[in-house]
Scaffold this motif. Structure first.
Motif, PDB file in Angstrom:
ATOM      1  N   VAL A  26       0.755  -1.176   0.125  1.00  0.00           N
ATOM      2  CA  VAL A  26       0.034   0.226   0.136  1.00  0.00           C
ATOM      3  C   VAL A  26       0.965   1.242   0.049  1.00  0.00           C
ATOM      4  CG1 VAL A  26      -0.317   0.209   2.538  1.00  0.00           C
ATOM      5  CG2 VAL A  26      -2.042   0.994   0.939  1.00  0.00           C
ATOM      6  N   GLU A  27       2.152   1.132   0.500  1.00  0.00           N
ATOM      7  CA  GLU A  27       2.893   2.427   0.330  1.00  0.00           C
ATOM      8  C   GLU A  27       3.180   2.693  -1.045  1.00  0.00           C
ATOM      9  OE1 GLU A  27       4.014   3.929   2.849  1.00  0.00           O
ATOM     10  OE2 GLU A  27       4.064   2.974   4.634  1.00  0.00           O
ATOM     11  N   PHE A  28       3.024   1.954  -2.023  1.00  0.00           N
ATOM     12  CA  PHE A  28       3.340   2.270  -3.542  1.00  0.00           C
ATOM     13  C   PHE A  28       1.906   2.679  -4.029  1.00  0.00           C
ATOM     14  CE2 PHE A  28       6.705  -0.648  -2.255  1.00  0.00           C
ATOM     15  CZ  PHE A  28       7.791  -0.149  -2.650  1.00  0.00           C
ATOM     16  N   ALA A  29       1.086   3.005  -3.206  1.00  0.00           N
ATOM     17  CA  ALA A  29      -0.410   3.524  -3.848  1.00  0.00           C
ATOM     18  C   ALA A  29      -0.114   4.728  -4.568  1.00  0.00           C
ATOM     19  CB  ALA A  29      -1.323   3.819  -2.961  1.00  0.00           C
ATOM     20  N   PRO A  30      -0.857   4.740  -6.068  1.00  0.00           N
ATOM     21  CA  PRO A  30      -0.482   6.076  -6.797  1.00  0.00           C
ATOM     22  C   PRO A  30      -0.941   7.243  -6.542  1.00  0.00           C
ATOM     23  CG  PRO A  30      -2.536   4.435  -7.469  1.00  0.00           C
ATOM     24  CD  PRO A  30      -1.834   3.758  -6.425  1.00  0.00           C
ATOM     25  N   ARG A  31      -0.341   8.434  -6.913  1.00  0.00           N
ATOM     26  CA  ARG A  31      -0.758   9.522  -6.540  1.00  0.00           C
ATOM     27  C   ARG A  31      -0.453  10.352  -7.874  1.00  0.00           C
ATOM     28  NH1 ARG A  31      -2.334   7.423  -2.750  1.00  0.00           N
ATOM     29  NH2 ARG A  31      -1.890   7.747  -0.844  1.00  0.00           N
ATOM     30  N   LEU A  32      -1.256  11.205  -8.208  1.00  0.00           N
ATOM     31  CA  LEU A  32      -1.040  12.001  -9.361  1.00  0.00           C
ATOM     32  C   LEU A  32      -0.274  13.132  -9.065  1.00  0.00           C
ATOM     33  CD1 LEU A  32      -4.560  12.024 -11.067  1.00  0.00           C
ATOM     34  CD2 LEU A  32      -2.355  11.546 -12.259  1.00  0.00           C
ATOM     35  N   PHE A  33       0.295  13.737  -9.717  1.00  0.00           N
ATOM     36  CA  PHE A  33       1.101  15.178  -9.653  1.00  0.00           C
ATOM     37  C   PHE A  33       0.387  16.256 -10.565  1.00  0.00           C
ATOM     38  CE2 PHE A  33       5.734  14.001  -8.339  1.00  0.00           C
ATOM     39  CZ  PHE A  33       5.206  13.408  -7.321  1.00  0.00           C
ATOM     40  N   LEU A  34      -0.422  17.127 -10.050  1.00  0.00           N
ATOM     41  CA  LEU A  34      -0.974  18.151 -10.730  1.00  0.00           C
ATOM     42  C   LEU A  34      -0.292  19.393 -10.885  1.00  0.00           C
ATOM     43  CD1 LEU A  34      -3.809  18.262 -11.829  1.00  0.00           C
ATOM     44  CD2 LEU A  34      -4.724  19.415  -9.925  1.00  0.00           C
ATOM     45  N   ILE A  35       0.331  19.572 -12.135  1.00  0.00           N
ATOM     46  CA  ILE A  35       1.667  20.572 -12.169  1.00  0.00           C
ATOM     47  C   ILE A  35       1.095  21.808 -12.511  1.00  0.00           C
ATOM     48  CG2 ILE A  35       3.759  21.028 -13.412  1.00  0.00           C
ATOM     49  CD1 ILE A  35       3.993  17.859 -13.614  1.00  0.00           C
ATOM     50  N   SER A  36       1.631  22.903 -11.974  1.00  0.00           N
ATOM     51  CA  SER A  36       0.965  24.102 -12.477  1.00  0.00           C
ATOM     52  C   SER A  36       2.107  24.669 -13.592  1.00  0.00           C
ATOM     53  CB  SER A  36       1.161  25.334 -11.205  1.00  0.00           C
ATOM     54  OG  SER A  36       1.176  26.395 -11.602  1.00  0.00           O
ATOM     55  N   THR A  37       1.387  24.555 -14.705  1.00  0.00           N
ATOM     56  CA  THR A  37       2.011  25.039 -15.934  1.00  0.00           C
ATOM     57  C   THR A  37       2.651  26.300 -15.941  1.00  0.00           C
ATOM     58  OG1 THR A  37      -0.209  25.377 -17.115  1.00  0.00           O
ATOM     59  CG2 THR A  37       1.161  23.412 -17.639  1.00  0.00           C
ATOM     60  N   PRO A  38       2.049  27.327 -15.685  1.00  0.00           N
ATOM     61  CA  PRO A  38       2.757  28.741 -15.429  1.00  0.00           C
ATOM     62  C   PRO A  38       4.021  28.786 -14.593  1.00  0.00           C
ATOM     63  CG  PRO A  38       0.570  28.905 -15.031  1.00  0.00           C
ATOM     64  CD  PRO A  38       0.611  27.507 -14.886  1.00  0.00           C
ATOM     65  N   MET A  39       4.345  27.816 -13.733  1.00  0.00           N
ATOM     66  CA  MET A  39       5.362  27.821 -12.714  1.00  0.00           C
ATOM     67  C   MET A  39       6.575  27.006 -13.380  1.00  0.00           C
ATOM     68  SD  MET A  39       3.601  27.343  -9.037  1.00  0.00           S
ATOM     69  CE  MET A  39       4.810  27.951  -7.920  1.00  0.00           C
ATOM     70  N   ILE A  40       6.325  26.186 -14.220  1.00  0.00           N
ATOM     71  CA  ILE A  40       7.218  25.394 -15.143  1.00  0.00           C
ATOM     72  C   ILE A  40       7.525  25.706 -16.466  1.00  0.00           C
ATOM     73  CG2 ILE A  40       6.762  23.150 -13.625  1.00  0.00           C
ATOM     74  CD1 ILE A  40       5.527  22.169 -16.466  1.00  0.00           C
ATOM     75  N   ALA A  41       7.166  27.086 -16.734  1.00  0.00           N
ATOM     76  CA  ALA A  41       7.129  27.755 -18.146  1.00  0.00           C
ATOM     77  C   ALA A  41       8.723  27.479 -18.583  1.00  0.00           C
ATOM     78  CB  ALA A  41       6.748  28.866 -18.178  1.00  0.00           C
ATOM     79  N   GLY A  42       8.703  26.871 -19.939  1.00  0.00           N
ATOM     80  CA  GLY A  42      10.152  26.712 -20.185  1.00  0.00           C
ATOM     81  C   GLY A  42      11.117  25.597 -20.022  1.00  0.00           C
ATOM     82  N   ARG A  43      10.551  24.699 -18.956  1.00  0.00           N
ATOM     83  CA  ARG A  43      11.394  23.421 -18.325  1.00  0.00           C
ATOM     84  C   ARG A  43      10.840  22.496 -18.988  1.00  0.00           C
ATOM     85  NH1 ARG A  43      10.358  25.124 -12.589  1.00  0.00           N
ATOM     86  NH2 ARG A  43      10.850  22.978 -12.325  1.00  0.00           N
TER      87      ARG A  43
END
Lengths: 151, 308
Positions: free
Chosen positions: A101-118
């Motif tokens: 259960v420690e390997f239960a999945p999680r989604l990363f919801l990424i803020s696109t403005p914060m990673i712009a260009g990367r």
């Protein structure tokens, strides 16, 4: 588990492969992302992992692979001095002993403005289908939310 | 589990070789792409053979067999000379383990105290297993505190609350000490960032003043206090007729300058906490005994000396 190991031992920087859509089945046929194959659709990947956890499938291939990769990453990082040998040993012990259960999945919801260009567009030869896929090699805290889906 | 072909390589190099192969053959896109050398390909072929895989080694079931063999061999190589139990115990003390790798002990005194607030052992276990946040405080033996928080939302529409379970941490064992319900509908949590902040906010409503080494307080975190001549931390709980104070104090080392540091200390009034729970429709058990406040409680702990 991967997030925890990255956060606690690997400097809290995350190498992630991303999609622009969560669940392509919810999109209209001609919408961008609608043709994303299941193997690259975050929602489908999440569902597959969730099924392994819920069915307590200790030999589930994806979880075995996660354990293997995390241990291998620890060995590799220790070999070039990015983590200590003590941390390498601890990671290997945690990963080997941790309940499924420690390997239960999680989604990363990424803020696109914060990673712009990367974000880097993945070479199309590595796409699962015809939809665009992205790599972010250095996702950092504060740039994403961790989401658990109530399936 | 030995990968036979690795026997011809120096022991120190084996784990590294296996790790490179493990990462290069991962189908997981979240692992950086890399190529295998001719030597590594030969080793991989031998591993595939040893795993008893026929045909495409990267098809579903075959891959699982190969991965399992690599994982097992890699773990054994890394941990060959490591006392894993001691390693996990030390990591537990340092607060480095995932919540589920701690053993949770719910002692009878805890149950006797918190049953009156309708707290069951399963509430404690559930808070750890489903924790949304964890905070490990302190590093001295017997003075380590761990706090776990979990938002409890009922399907019946009862007032949601943050369950905060507090433990004394020793190695990879957690001994239940306190369990609080913090209702955002009444308690201002706008400044709370960690589980200890939830307790601090709760204490503003239901707190009771206590004295630690002559310092009077309701709540303290990382606060220096003068050490007593005996090098102890003394917690004095007030006598309040008709009430009882539930208090906790955990202290760091006594420093050479004679001061000690309180890691976490606070007092909660039983009566005020009961009234607060009643406002949120929690069923309360009758009091264990009349709260006559006659007895003053005095708990003395010897704080470890720095460097000892």
């Amino acid at each position: 588990m991967k997030h925890r190991i990255q956060r606690d031992f690997f400097g809290d920087e995350h190498y992630v492969w991303c999609s622009e859509v969560l669940d392509c089945s919810k999109l209209n046929k001609y919408a961008r992302g609608a043709a994303m194959p299941a193997s690259s659709d975050p929602y489908q990947i999440y569902k597959d992992l969730d099924r392994i956890i819920r069915s307590n499938d200790r030999h589930g291939a994806k979880i075995v692979e996660q354990r293997k990769n995390l241990t291998a990453l620890a060995v590799e990082k220790a070999s070039v001095g990015l983590i200590s040998e003590d941390d390498r040993d601890l990671i290997a012990a945690i990963v080997a002993k941790a309940e499924l259960v420690e390997f239960a999945p999680r989604l990363f919801l990424i803020s696109t403005p914060m990673i712009a260009g990367r974000a880097k567009l993945v070479d199309p030869s590595l796409w699962a289908g015809t939809e665009r896929e992205w790599i972010l090699p250095d996702l950092r805290p504060g740039e994403f939310d961790i989401v658990e889906l109530g399936l | 589990m030995t990968v036979e072909i690795l026997e011809k390589y120096p022991p120190k190099e084996r784990a590294g070789i296996l790790a490179s192969i493990a990462l290069a053959t991962s189908p997981n896109p979240a692992v950086e792409r890399r190529e295998l050398s001719a030597d590594q390909l030969a080793i991989l072929a031998a591993i595939v053979q040893q795993a008893g895989v026929a045909g495409d080694p990267f098809s579903g079931e075959a891959r699982a067999k190969v991965d399992a063999l690599i994982m097992k061999a890699l773990t054994e190589l890394v941990l060959a000379d490591v006392n894993v139990d001691a390693l996990l115990k030390a990591a537990g003390s340092a607060g480095q383990l995932p919540p589920r790798m701690y053993e949770v002990v719910v002692p009878q005194p805890f149950l006797s105290l918190f049953a009156q607030f309708n707290v069951r052992e399963s509430d404690v276990q559930s808070t750890v297993l489903n924790a949304e946040d964890v905070q490990h405080l302190g590093s001295e033996p017997d003075q380590c505190v761990s706090l776990f928080s979990r938002l409890v939302v009922s399907k019946e529409g009862r007032d949601p609350f943050w369950a905060v379970a507090q433990f004394v941490r020793g190695g990879n064992i957690l001994h239940a000490q306190h369990f609080w319900r913090v209702y955002p509908s009444e308690i201002d949590l706008s400044k709370a960032q960690k589980p200890a902040d939830l307790i601090e906010a709760l204490v503003k409503t239901v707190g009771q003043e206590i004295t630690v080494n002559d310092r009077r307080l309701r709540y303290a975190r990382d606060m220096p206090v003068p050490a007593t001549n005996a090098g102890t931390i003394e917690l004095v709980v007030p006598t309040t007729p008709g009430d009882e104070t539930i208090a906790t104090v955990s202290a760091g080392v006594v420093r050479p300058d004679g001061t000690s540091e309180i890691i976490l200390a606070y007092g909660v009034s039983n009566i005020r906490y009961r009234e607060y729970l009643k406002r949120h429709n929690v069923s309360l058990a009758p009091l264990r005994q009349p709260l006559n406040g006659v007895q003053q409680k005095l708990i003395i702990m010897r704080a470890p000396r720095a460097g000892s």
